[in-house]
Design a protein around this motif. Structure first.
Motif, short mmCIF file in Angstrom:
data_model
loop_
_atom_site.label_atom_id
_atom_site.label_comp_id
_atom_site.label_asym_id
_atom_site.label_seq_id
_atom_site.Cartn_x
_atom_site.Cartn_y
_atom_site.Cartn_z
N ALA A 213 -13.00 -8.35 -5.84
CA ALA A 213 -12.34 -7.13 -6.32
C ALA A 213 -11.99 -6.20 -5.16
O ALA A 213 -11.17 -5.29 -5.32
CB ALA A 213 -13.25 -6.40 -7.30
N ILE A 214 -12.58 -6.43 -3.98
CA ILE A 214 -12.37 -5.56 -2.84
C ILE A 214 -11.14 -6.04 -2.06
O ILE A 214 -11.10 -7.17 -1.57
CB ILE A 214 -13.60 -5.54 -1.92
N LYS A 215 -10.15 -5.18 -1.96
CA LYS A 215 -8.94 -5.47 -1.20
C LYS A 215 -8.95 -4.68 0.11
O LYS A 215 -9.67 -3.70 0.26
CB LYS A 215 -7.69 -5.12 -2.00
N CYS A 216 -8.10 -5.12 1.04
CA CYS A 216 -8.04 -4.51 2.37
C CYS A 216 -6.69 -3.83 2.56
O CYS A 216 -5.65 -4.50 2.55
CB CYS A 216 -8.24 -5.58 3.44
N ILE A 217 -6.71 -2.54 2.75
CA ILE A 217 -5.49 -1.79 3.03
C ILE A 217 -5.41 -1.61 4.55
O ILE A 217 -6.28 -0.97 5.15
CB ILE A 217 -5.50 -0.41 2.36
N PRO A 296 -14.26 8.52 -0.91
CA PRO A 296 -14.24 8.07 -2.30
C PRO A 296 -14.17 9.22 -3.29
O PRO A 296 -13.63 9.06 -4.40
CB PRO A 296 -15.56 7.30 -2.43
N THR A 297 -14.71 10.37 -2.94
CA THR A 297 -14.65 11.52 -3.84
C THR A 297 -13.22 11.97 -4.04
O THR A 297 -12.78 12.27 -5.16
CB THR A 297 -15.49 12.69 -3.27
N ALA A 298 -12.46 12.02 -2.96
CA ALA A 298 -11.07 12.47 -3.03
C ALA A 298 -10.15 11.37 -3.55
O ALA A 298 -9.11 11.67 -4.17
CB ALA A 298 -10.61 12.94 -1.66
N TYR A 299 -10.51 10.12 -3.31
CA TYR A 299 -9.63 9.00 -3.66
C TYR A 299 -10.43 7.91 -4.37
O TYR A 299 -10.96 7.00 -3.73
CB TYR A 299 -8.93 8.45 -2.42
N LEU A 315 -8.40 0.26 8.67
CA LEU A 315 -8.70 -0.63 7.55
C LEU A 315 -9.45 0.17 6.49
O LEU A 315 -10.50 0.75 6.78
CB LEU A 315 -9.55 -1.81 8.01
N ALA A 316 -8.91 0.20 5.29
CA ALA A 316 -9.59 0.84 4.17
C ALA A 316 -9.89 -0.22 3.12
O ALA A 316 -9.02 -1.00 2.75
CB ALA A 316 -8.72 1.94 3.57
N ASN A 321 -5.96 2.21 -6.65
CA ASN A 321 -5.27 3.34 -6.03
C ASN A 321 -4.84 3.05 -4.59
O ASN A 321 -4.88 3.92 -3.72
CB ASN A 321 -6.14 4.61 -6.06
N PHE A 322 -4.40 1.83 -4.36
CA PHE A 322 -4.07 1.40 -3.00
C PHE A 322 -2.93 2.23 -2.39
O PHE A 322 -3.00 2.64 -1.23
CB PHE A 322 -3.68 -0.08 -3.01
N GLU A 323 -1.89 2.50 -3.17
CA GLU A 323 -0.74 3.24 -2.64
C GLU A 323 -1.12 4.67 -2.29
O GLU A 323 -0.69 5.20 -1.26
CB GLU A 323 0.41 3.22 -3.65
N ASP A 324 -1.93 5.32 -3.13
CA ASP A 324 -2.34 6.70 -2.85
C ASP A 324 -3.19 6.78 -1.59
O ASP A 324 -3.04 7.70 -0.78
CB ASP A 324 -3.11 7.29 -4.04
N ILE A 325 -4.10 5.82 -1.44
CA ILE A 325 -4.96 5.81 -0.26
C ILE A 325 -4.12 5.58 1.00
O ILE A 325 -4.28 6.28 2.01
CB ILE A 325 -6.05 4.73 -0.41
#
Length: 357
Positions: A213-217, A296-299, A315-316, A321-325
């Motif tokens: 479930a964890i993706k890499c931005i 994580p609180t903000a996003y 790397l996030a 919410n990938f696009e917002d981050i």
């Protein structure tokens, strides 16, 4: 008989959180080599002194600047090193290699590591040497001495790795890096004619689990940062407090990324670092502000954030919410007049692959 095969090597992100020079993850952005060996038509297609005609696709990173001479290009030079270690002086007659490289150069996504892995696998394939991935890893680590990117690219997935201590005798009779790979031998001994075989099992590694479930931005600033420059700003010594800080978080993070559901309250603080990120802020405009403000609180969906490799890529890790981050991190760089692109990536679990065509 014409031989035709394709080699795919994943990009990688190293230094994950507190795992400086330890943790790396292979990512599904692939350096690809399309290789054809046609000895019958060699005279018509091939006049390179090493029997190799090298080309790049026009949309490859560094298309206009990457050398095409087989003894100058990192991929083919590495392959020649592997071949010459095994008493093969040149590529087979009629070797043609077309490279497609979407991995940004000098951005902290393992472009040089992928090239080294591609070169070693290329040497193994064209020489039909039959090496295992573990043995090919030894050849890679004779060239690139940082195993985190190399291991993630070769083996795939989320890896922890280290180099074993080579004996004095092993180090004395081996030139590292070898003269096939770099223009000058670093220790003064020219090993180009008959390179010595690498020791066995130079690197040791373990593959951790990873919650899918964890993706890499990956947010990629549009400037290059050399690993040498990035390492040059690091201190020669650290306090016990800072080392313990990283070790504690490293012990937690490797398991935290396997848990279901992912826990941002555990992962985010476990990805903090005091070994390299604080010192590299002078080289990457906006780094400190971005690492402190994107939480994580903000996003919601964000799990953790760190510098990728030596940078400047950020790397996030996130589950939504990938696009917002990505937009917030890009905006942080924009405030410092740095343009960025971004990619949503996943772990490449297989590592390097070879497909016979």
């Amino acid at each position: 008989m014409v031989r035709h095969f394709k080699i795919k090597v994943p990009a990688s992100s190293a230094n994950i959180g507190p795992g400086y020079d330890v943790l790396g993850v292979g990512l599904n952005l692939f350096l690809e080599l399309d290789v054809e060996i046609d000895a019958l038509n060699a005279q018509e297609t091939n006049d390179d002194k090493n029997n190799c005609k090298l080309s790049y696709t026009e949309d490859s990173e560094g298309y206009d600047s990457v050398p095409l001479e087989s003894d100058a290009n990192l991929i083919t030079r590495t392959a020649l090193y592997v071949l010459r270690c095994n008493d093969i002086r040149k590529f087979p007659s009629g070797t043609k290699i077309n490279v497609h490289n979407p991995i940004p150069l000098g951005r902290g996504l393992g472009s040089s590591g992928a090239a080294v892995v591609a070169g070693v696998v290329l040497g193994n394939e064209v020489g039909q040497l039959g090496f295992s991935k573990q043995r090919m890893l030894d050849y890679c680590l004779m060239i690139e001495r940082h195993p985190d990117n190399i291991t993630a690219a070769m083996m795939g997935g989320f890896c922890g790795s280290f180099l074993r201590d080579l004996t004095t005798q092993e180090m004395e009779r081996r030139e590292i890096p070898l003269s096939e790979v770099l223009p000058e031998p670093s220790g003064g001994e020219d090993t180009g004619l008959v390179p010595p075989l690498p020791p066995s099992d130079i690197g040791r590694h373990v593959k951790y689990q990873w919650n899918p479930a964890i993706k890499c931005i990956a947010i990629i600033p549009q400037f290059e940062l050399s690993t040498a420059d990035s390492r040059g700003v690091l201190p020669k010594a650290y306090t016990t407090q800072d080392l313990v800080f990283n070790l504690q978080r490293l012990a937690v993070l490797t398991t935290a990324l396997t848990l279901d559901p992912p826990d941002a309250k555990l992962i985010y603080p476990a990805m903090q670092d005091r070994v390299h990120q604080p010192y590299r802020k002078t080289l990457i405009p906006g780094l400190t502000e971005i690492l402190n403000s994107v939480t994580p609180t903000a996003y919601p969906g964000l799990l953790g954030i760190c510098l990728s490799g030596a940078g400047p890529t950020i790397l996030a890790l996130a589950t939504e919410n990938f696009e917002d981050i990505a937009a917030e991190i890009i905006n942080g760089f924009h405030k410092k007049n740095v343009k960025c692109t971004w990619k949503l990536l996943e772990p490449a679990y297989e590592g390097v692959t070879v497909e016979q065509l």
